[in-house]
Design a protein around this motif. Structure first.
Motif, PDB file in Angstrom:
ATOM      1  N   UNK A 592     -11.399  12.116  65.849  1.00  0.00           N
ATOM      2  CA  UNK A 592     -11.854  13.387  65.249  1.00  0.00           C
ATOM      3  C   UNK A 592     -10.900  14.335  64.629  1.00  0.00           C
ATOM      4  N   UNK A 593      -9.570  13.906  65.157  1.00  0.00           N
ATOM      5  CA  UNK A 593      -8.377  14.839  64.775  1.00  0.00           C
ATOM      6  C   UNK A 593      -8.055  14.552  63.211  1.00  0.00           C
ATOM      7  N   UNK A 594      -8.554  13.378  62.568  1.00  0.00           N
ATOM      8  CA  UNK A 594      -8.531  13.168  61.458  1.00  0.00           C
ATOM      9  C   UNK A 594      -9.399  13.551  60.365  1.00  0.00           C
ATOM     10  N   UNK A 595     -10.283  14.457  61.193  1.00  0.00           N
ATOM     11  CA  UNK A 595     -11.346  15.151  60.166  1.00  0.00           C
ATOM     12  C   UNK A 595     -11.072  16.629  60.217  1.00  0.00           C
ATOM     13  N   UNK A 596     -10.496  17.030  59.142  1.00  0.00           N
ATOM     14  CA  UNK A 596     -10.265  18.480  59.099  1.00  0.00           C
ATOM     15  C   UNK A 596     -11.529  19.095  58.392  1.00  0.00           C
ATOM     16  N   UNK A 597     -11.446  20.495  58.386  1.00  0.00           N
ATOM     17  CA  UNK A 597     -12.828  21.075  57.888  1.00  0.00           C
ATOM     18  C   UNK A 597     -13.086  20.763  56.475  1.00  0.00           C
ATOM     19  N   UNK A 598     -12.250  20.574  55.647  1.00  0.00           N
ATOM     20  CA  UNK A 598     -12.479  19.952  54.456  1.00  0.00           C
ATOM     21  C   UNK A 598     -13.224  18.793  54.187  1.00  0.00           C
ATOM     22  N   UNK A 599     -12.524  17.999  55.104  1.00  0.00           N
ATOM     23  CA  UNK A 599     -13.262  16.314  55.075  1.00  0.00           C
ATOM     24  C   UNK A 599     -14.700  16.419  55.803  1.00  0.00           C
ATOM     25  N   UNK A 600     -14.978  17.372  56.549  1.00  0.00           N
ATOM     26  CA  UNK A 600     -16.310  17.525  57.217  1.00  0.00           C
ATOM     27  C   UNK A 600     -17.177  18.041  56.211  1.00  0.00           C
ATOM     28  N   UNK A 601     -16.578  19.091  55.527  1.00  0.00           N
ATOM     29  CA  UNK A 601     -17.698  19.613  54.582  1.00  0.00           C
ATOM     30  C   UNK A 601     -17.813  18.763  53.467  1.00  0.00           C
ATOM     31  N   UNK A 602     -16.915  17.902  53.191  1.00  0.00           N
ATOM     32  CA  UNK A 602     -17.100  17.076  52.079  1.00  0.00           C
ATOM     33  C   UNK A 602     -18.114  15.933  52.462  1.00  0.00           C
TER      34      UNK A 602
END
Length: 736
Positions: A592-602
């Protein structure tokens, strides 16, 4: 050719000879000189002096008489041209035909097999110049031009070798369009091993026709029996030759062009022109030994070279660089003493037979046994394919210059290790099964269309598992009438791609069964969903997913490449998603550390776009009914793709809501009205999407969430937080 001297008074005598244009023979009193010619009895061919193209050199040749475009078919003095018009073709003592220059030099003279004091040279209606005894009408010739062809093969000419006399007849190209001297290219009938025609440049083979099979050459399937001409290869103890005969009044010739292309031309009277009928080589795969030993050339592929089935590149590095000359080896070495076998290959140009052996009297079964007993025998085939096939042709050592054809002309049986035969037998069984399955599908569809037109009511669609029943699944008539265009994969192809469903290739497992990673022969990576016999999702879900996703195209929906339905096996083949599924990231502390907020929003945005397409923009309005983290796959760029349409439903017309007595899906993602009353609509998917968004944001599972202050799931906990925040907001407003 050495130039001979004759007494000068002959030269003076030739200059006063009376020449006739109306005869077809040359005698001691009739010669050819200057612009005078002789013409065959039927007026088809003419012989005289000519200058080719822009050249000023003079040559003695034969050409078509009644064709407006001078087309030369034979030249006498190819290598020694006349530099002026002082040449004479006549009979000289002691009884020989000769082309003589005015100076008395013999430029050309045929090497006759016998002698006579009274010879005549006659131009036949076939275009053949013959020398015979004037009193011999038996048809015996002392010499004939057909035994010494230049660049043209005419009907009735032989292309081959006489084993008794050693005479070999072959075509040799002109050096150029202006120079008829022998060029670089030759075309001959090669008897080594078994007859085939070979085009060469010097000593280098460029193209071959494949061995003769009684009907034609195996490498020239388009050269078929026709109404224009017939052709054959004659092979006896005395000689071997290829020839053809015209069956109609059409004028046709074969030439070895100075450009290195074998060409067959036909004269069209209506347009007064020559038309190219066929060429050889015909394509890149006709280039001799392009793909090396045991290689397989397919002109439709890019690159064209591959290996025969069960073979692998001998030098993988060079093969990948486009150098196929090393060819291929069997992936499983032969073990002759422990039992080999043969696999049938159909639709191929047969290998070069120059290292082969044959027997005209064997059956195909006897041929197999002879080859099996000889460890050096690599393949066998029928010698003659007429009347079901007869004779035996065996190949030894490597198989050279094979090419895939667009038709099956002849079968060849290639030696393989016994372990490879098991897979081959399975492939044959699967192929037969698939053929029967396709036949049943077509028959079922035809029956369905007929019953619909006649009875105008719902009917059971394809019983083999491609379409679904309307009353069970809610599909509209329009949906059911649309043809399904989805590739069917062979089970053995999928098994090979996944290394026989190796545990090392397993990506995961759901209620339907395991998913495996595979790699097709072309290098494409795939994901294979193999429906388990004990799966909670049965044939209906399988059908449903095929129907739904096959008709959908969107960047945020996983792409279905095809399916496999053979025996008890049912599989779906998808594009491979290297980053697995969304739950692999959001529910794992390290990933989950690989998913920052921009990636999660994407990811959230991509899922929303895919869902919007399903609900509003697709041809079928689809309700997914099982939207969850494990059904969201991620490609190499972390783009989300909605997958698993096993329980999806389609709405048609103005339909917005439906109900079912069979509530299926994943608890924790179901909307209350669906879980309790079986009611579902687009709102049901939106509810699931909301739960999914909460999981993406929090990194917690809805049903696996635990809070020490209460026993609610993630959704309940968020609800508590919202109510608490609302109370705080109200109190804040009250204080203002």
């Amino acid at each position: 050719m050495e130039i001979l001297k004759i007494p000068l008074f002959f030269s003076s005598l030739f200059s006063i000879l009376i020449v006739s244009n109306t005869v077809d023979t040359i005698t001691k009193t009739h010669s050819i000189t200057g612009s005078n010619t002789i013409v065959s009895s039927g007026g088809s061919f003419e012989m005289g002096f000519f200058s080719p193209g822009s050249s000023r050199n003079q040559y003695l040749g034969i050409w078509y008489k009644n064709i407006s475009v001078r087309t030369v078919v034979w030249v006498a003095n190819r290598e020694i041209p006349l530099l002026d018009s002082a040449g004479v073709l006549t009979i000289i003592n002691p009884g020989s035909l000769a082309l003589v220059h005015g100076t008395g030099n013999v430029i050309w003279s045929p090497n006759m097999t016998g002698s006579t004091w009274d010879p005549v040279a006659q131009l036949m209606e076939s275009g053949n110049l013959v020398v015979r005894d004037a009193n011999d009408q038996s048809g015996h010739f002392l010499w004939q031009s057909f035994d010494y062809p230049c660049d043209t093969l005419l009907p009735g000419m032989k292309l081959g070798k006489n084993f008794v006399t050693g005479l070999e007849r072959h075509l040799s190209s002109w050096k150029s369009s202006d120079d008829p001297a022998p060029g670089e290219f030759t075309y001959r009938c090669d008897p080594q091993g078994y007859p085939q025609n070979i085009l060469s440049r010097g000593s280098v083979e460029l193209y071959r026709t494949g061995p003769w099979n009684g009907i034609g050459f195996s490498g020239r399937p388009n050269l078929k029996p026709n109404t224009i001409y017939k052709y054959e290869v004659v092979y006896t103890k005395e000689e071997v030759y290829y020839h053809y005969e015209l069956l109609s009044s059409v004028i046709s010739r074969v030439i070895m062009s100075h450009n290195g292309v074998l060409e067959r031309w036909t004269w069209i009277d209506e347009t007064r022109e020559w038309v190219l009928y066929s060429t050889g080589p015909a394509d890149n795969c006709d280039n001799y030994k392009l793909c090396g030993p045991n290689g397989d050339c397919n002109v439709g592929n890019l690159p064209p070279c591959g290996c025969l089935s069960k073979f692998v590149p001998r030098n993988q590095t060079e093969w990948g660089n486009g150098d196929w000359s090393y060819g291929c080896d069997r992936r499983t070495p032969l073990d002759c003493h422990n039992g080999d076998g043969f696999i049938k290959h159909s639709g191929y140009k047969l290998p070069d037979p120059r290292n082969s052996w044959f027997d005209r009297n064997m059956t195909l079964g006897e041929c197999e046994m002879v080859c099996l007993k000889n460890c050096s025998c690599m393949a066998y085939a029928n010698l003659d394919i007429r009347s079901g096939g007869s004779g035996c042709l065996l190949w030894f050592d490597e198989l050279i210059d094979m090419k895939e054809l667009n038709v099956n002309v002849q079968d060849i049986y290639i030696r393989m290790a016994s372990s490879e035969l098991v897979h081959s037998k399975k492939r044959e069984i699967v192929a037969v099964t698939l053929a029967l399955l396709v036949g049943l599908i077509l028959l079922s569809i035809s029956l369905i269309v007929y019953l619909r037109k006649r009875k105008r009511k719902n009917s059971q669609l394809n019983r083999e598992g491609i379409l679904m029943h309307k009353s069970e699944h809610g599909y509209t008539n329009k949906t059911q009438k649309e043809d399904l265009e989805l590739p069917l994969f062979d089970f053995t192809v999928i098994a090979d791609s996944t290394n026989n469903f190796s545990i090392n290739n397993k990506l995961g497992e759901g209620g339907f069964g395991p998913v495996y990673k595979g790699t097709l022969e072309g290098g494409q990576e795939i994901a294979v969903k193999r429906i388990s016999k004990n799966s909670s999702q049965g044939l209906d879900e399988f059908k449903n997913e095929v129907i739904c996703i096959a008709k959908l195209q969107h960047r945020n929906l996983v792409k279905l490449l095809g399916c496999c339905i053979q025996g008890e096996e049912t599989m779906l083949i998808y594009e491979y998603m290297p980053n697995k599924s969304l739950d692999y990231f959001i529910f794992d502390q390290s990933q989950s550390m690989l998913l920052d907020w921009s990636k999660r929003f994407h990811i959230i945005n991509g899922i929303a776009r895919g869902l919007l397409y399903l609900h509003q923009d697709s041809r079928l309005r689809i309700i997914h009914r099982d939207l969850k983290a494990s059904n969201i796959l991620l490609d190499i760029d972390m783009n989300p793709k909605i997958s698993d349409f096993g329980i999806a439903r389609s709405f048609g017309g103005n339909e917005t809501e439906a109900s079912t007595n069979r509530v299926i899906g994943t608890y924790g993602y179901m909307s209350p009205e669906y879980a309790i009353d079986g009611l579902f609509s687009a709102k049901s998917d939106v509810f699931s999407f909301g739960v999914l968004v909460l999981e993406i944001v929090s990194g917690k599972k809805n049903r696996g969430f635990y809070h020490p202050g209460h026993r609610l799931n993630l959704l309940g906990h968020v609800s508590v937080l919202i109510r608490s925040n609302l109370i705080c907001v109200r109190k804040s407003y009250a204080l203002i």
